[in-house]
Design an enzyme around this catalytic site. Structure first.
Site, PDB file in Angstrom:
ATOM      1  N   CYS A 242      25.921  22.600  71.001  1.00 56.58           N
ATOM      2  CA  CYS A 242      26.065  23.299  72.284  1.00 56.58           C
ATOM      3  C   CYS A 242      25.111  22.769  73.352  1.00 56.58           C
ATOM      4  O   CYS A 242      25.184  23.186  74.509  1.00 56.58           O
ATOM      5  CB  CYS A 242      25.845  24.800  72.100  1.00 56.58           C
ATOM      6  SG  CYS A 242      27.106  25.589  71.076  1.00 56.58           S
TER       7      CYS A 242
ATOM      8  N   HIS B 156      31.165  29.693  78.175  1.00 58.80           N
ATOM      9  CA  HIS B 156      30.492  28.655  77.387  1.00 58.80           C
ATOM     10  C   HIS B 156      31.449  27.556  76.940  1.00 58.80           C
ATOM     11  O   HIS B 156      31.779  27.451  75.759  1.00 58.80           O
ATOM     12  CB  HIS B 156      29.814  29.304  76.182  1.00 58.80           C
ATOM     13  CG  HIS B 156      29.010  28.372  75.340  1.00 58.80           C
ATOM     14  ND1 HIS B 156      28.425  27.215  75.829  1.00 58.80           N
ATOM     15  CD2 HIS B 156      28.691  28.406  74.012  1.00 58.80           C
ATOM     16  CE1 HIS B 156      27.784  26.599  74.860  1.00 58.80           C
ATOM     17  NE2 HIS B 156      27.932  27.293  73.736  1.00 58.80           N
TER      18      HIS B 156
END
Length: 396
Positions: free
Chosen positions: A85, A338
């Site tokens: 991420c 996200h």
């Protein structure tokens, strides 16, 4: 030997970011083009004038052609990177070092992800075979360990912990409601958040970040050239990345109340940037609030609150948009969304807007000139952590 850093040697002179959300009618190519076009427009830089490109994506393409094809680049070097991420931050870090090294004068860092098309849900998904030490459970499940572990270690009643988690989610939704690019743009009451259906452990729906599509881009040059393109550049003060050994999940002493990778990367970034008191020196911070207890723990790992005290600071409003140290004023992962490859650059985009006084209704009122981004990939005890410090003035 520790990091030498590249403080004030490179600057951001243009940025772009799409709206994050469910873009069923748009491809990864479309999102890349939109973010890159905006970055060029904010700087007046033509795409042909950029020497090299970096692309961060986890699931939305392989190789440099993921970027060169939609942009119709004339045989420029494009490097595709991935780091969980923290992929968008990795794109930015590598682009900055390329300029600081003298290899290129003008570069672009980009990140994109089309998660909604990939089938990736944030829950269980196929992973590579490992040595058996990694938990075979979903991300929400493993991050849910943080909340009871913190409550037990610091003797925080569970009903109070519920109030803390609720406040973090509420804060980020309030901020996101003021952000036209956020995935979730509605404020949510604390009563609704508290009563939401559970996903894993004590984590409810509103404790988990959004799964979304989006792209972002940044143009970077040598600091001495910055004012050729904008009168309000952002100077890179510190860039730090720490990759864990995985010892956390293998050690009985690991208690799920800290990320060792975060403390190491934060200390490195602060040393590079000359930050000795982040709580007093930073105007704002964008942190990786993949789940609400993650944000709580990060407040202590990043030095924003003493150990065992962040829960009190949360309830006191310290990290609210109008608090002493605003955290995630754009809504964070929780409300902005996200898309993995774009999130790290999205955090920098909010710093870009805030430090230039362009954040509109969510503009922070401060005379401080430094901002921080924190991007995490992996899971507690076994992750990578990136921290950047940027500023609106050189030599601060």
């Amino acid at each position: 030997m520790g990091s030498q850093g590249i403080r004030d040697r490179v600057a951001i002179v243009g940025m772009g970011c799409t709206r994050f959300g469910e873009h069923w009618d748009r491809s990864a190519d479309d999102l890349i083009i939109d973010a890159v076009d905006e970055a060029c427009a904010t700087s007046g830089i033509e795409l042909d004038d950029i020497d090299a490109f970096w692309l961060g994506t986890m699931l939305s393409g392989y190789g440099g052609t993921t970027l060169s094809l939609p942009l119709k680049l004339p045989y420029k070097p494009v490097t595709r990177v991935e780091n969980y991420c923290a992929t968008g931050s990795e794109s930015f870090r590598n682009a900055c070092y390329a300029v600081a090294s003298g290899a290129y004068d003008l570069v672009m860092a980009t990140g994109v992800e089309k998660l909604k098309d990939s089938g990736y849900s944030g829950l269980a998904y196929a992973t590579r075979p490992d040595d058996g030490t990694e938990e075979a459970i979903s991300a929400p499940a493993v991050f849910s360990y943080l909340e009871p572990a913190y409550a037990e270690k610091y003797s925080v009643p569970r009903d109070v912990m519920k109030e803390v988690m609720t406040h973090i989610a509420w804060k980020n939704h309030q901020n996101g409601a003021l952000n036209p690019r956020a995935q979730f743009r509605s404020g949510v009451t604390k009563e609704t958040i508290s009563a939401a259906p559970l996903v894993a452990g004590s984590l409810g729906i509103f404790d988990c970040s959004g799964v979304s599509d989006g792209a972002a881009a940044a143009i970077i040059c040598r600091a001495e050239d910055a004012h050729r393109y904008t009168d309000r550049p952002l100077y890179v003060k510190g860039l730090a990345l720490a990759s864990g050994s995985g010892a956390g999940v293998m050690s009985s002493s690991y208690d799920y109340t800290t990320f060792d990778e975060v403390t190491r990367s934060a200390a490195d970034a602060y040393q590079q940037a000359g930050v000795h008191d982040p709580r007093a020196q930073l105007a704002m911070a964008e942190v990786h609030d993949c789940f609400t207890p993650t944000e709580l723990v990060l407040m202590e790992d990043l030095g924003f609150a003493p150990r065992g005290q962040a829960w009190k600071e949360v309830l006191a409003g310290t990290f609210d948009r109008t608090g002493a140290l605003p955290v995630n004023p754009d809504g964070g992962l929780k409300s902005f969304g996200h898309p993995i490859g774009a999130s790290g650059l999205r955090m920098l985009f909010e710093c870009w807007l805030q430090l230039r006084g362009e954040a509109g209704d969510r503009q922070i009122e401060t005379d401080r000139t430094l901002a921080l981004t924190h991007n995490l990939g992996g899971r507690p005890g076994r992750c990578v952590s990136f921290v950047s410090v940027v500023g609106s003035r050189p030599d601060d």
